[in-house]
Design a protein around this motif. Structure first.
Motif, short mmCIF file in Angstrom:
data_model
loop_
_atom_site.label_atom_id
_atom_site.label_comp_id
_atom_site.label_asym_id
_atom_site.label_seq_id
_atom_site.Cartn_x
_atom_site.Cartn_y
_atom_site.Cartn_z
N GLU A 8 -10.83 0.64 -6.24
CA GLU A 8 -10.67 0.12 -4.89
C GLU A 8 -9.53 -0.88 -4.91
N ALA B 258 -1.56 5.03 -6.60
CA ALA B 258 -2.94 4.81 -6.19
C ALA B 258 -3.68 6.06 -5.73
N GLU B 259 -2.97 7.03 -5.20
CA GLU B 259 -3.67 8.17 -4.58
C GLU B 259 -4.54 8.94 -5.56
N ASP B 260 -4.16 9.02 -6.82
CA ASP B 260 -4.97 9.73 -7.80
C ASP B 260 -6.11 8.89 -8.37
N ARG C 158 0.85 -1.20 0.00
CA ARG C 158 0.00 0.00 0.00
C ARG C 158 0.89 1.25 0.00
N GLU C 159 1.92 1.25 0.82
CA GLU C 159 2.83 2.38 0.89
C GLU C 159 3.63 2.52 -0.42
N GLU D 129 -8.12 6.77 -6.32
CA GLU D 129 -8.98 6.30 -5.24
C GLU D 129 -10.47 6.46 -5.50
N GLU D 130 -10.86 7.46 -6.28
CA GLU D 130 -12.29 7.65 -6.56
C GLU D 130 -12.85 6.60 -7.50
N ALA E 149 5.45 5.82 -10.36
CA ALA E 149 4.34 6.67 -9.97
C ALA E 149 3.40 6.94 -11.13
N TYR F 155 -5.53 -4.84 -0.64
CA TYR F 155 -4.21 -5.36 -0.32
C TYR F 155 -4.34 -6.54 0.62
N LYS G 242 1.42 4.04 -3.12
CA LYS G 242 0.77 5.32 -2.81
C LYS G 242 0.88 6.34 -3.95
N PRO G 243 2.06 6.56 -4.56
CA PRO G 243 2.12 7.55 -5.64
C PRO G 243 1.23 7.21 -6.84
#
Length: 175
Positions: free
Chosen positions: A35, A27-29, A20-21, A31-32, A173, A38, A24-25
């Protein structure tokens, strides 16, 4: 509109939270619309690590655990794997019903696969999975780092997209 569900599989010494960490770069964009689910390899619950060990010792436990996970969880649209998790994705494709339906000897179903730093199993235990050519007719993305000294490009199961990744084995990313 429901979000796309993607099962995310970590590398050899990883875990769900570590992946998940790492993601993050990327997945963060998303998330909407996506899903990301992990999970930890079943070996982590016993204090071990990895989806399997040398010569695929532990593969049967992982295989059975994955079949149960797919049976118990809501449908996954796709599967993402990093390093050993990417190698696992290539094996899961062979366990997938080619018609998109799970059943019998093909206990899982998903529509696309993404692999970063993956490799193909050379074990005779997996020859039957790779021989299931009809299961491998799905959209897939294979990313390999040109500077990856852990999993060389030659070990990729297909012709991957190569990236000048910032370290030897990492998740980019932007794809």
């Amino acid at each position: 509109m429901s979000r796309i569900r993607v099962l995310c599989l970590h590398g050899y010494h990883g875990s769900g939270p570590i992946l998940r960490e790492q993601m993050k770069p990327l997945a963060e964009d998303l998330e909407e619309t996506v899903e990301f689910v992990y999970v930890d390899a079943p070996s982590l619950s016993t204090g071990d690590f990895g989806w399997w060990h040398h010569e695929f010792r532990g593969w049967e436990r992982t295989r059975d655990w994955m079949a149960d996970l797919f049976a118990q969880q809501r449908h996954f649209d796709g599967v993402f794997g990093f390093s050993q998790g990417a190698a696992l994705v290539s094996l899961l494709v062979g366990m997938r019903g080619s018609d998109g339906q799970a059943g019998g000897r093909k206990p899982i179903s998903f529509e696309f696969a993404m692999m970063v730093g993956g490799f193909r199993s050379d074990s005779s235990k997996h020859a039957n999975l790779y021989a299931s050519r009809e299961s491998y007719t799905l959209p897939s993305l294979h990313i390999m780092g040109r500077s990856d000294s852990i999993v060389p490009i030659e070990d990729s199961p297909t012709s991957p997209i190569t990236s000048p990744l910032p370290s030897s084995l990492s998740i980019p990313a932007v794809m």
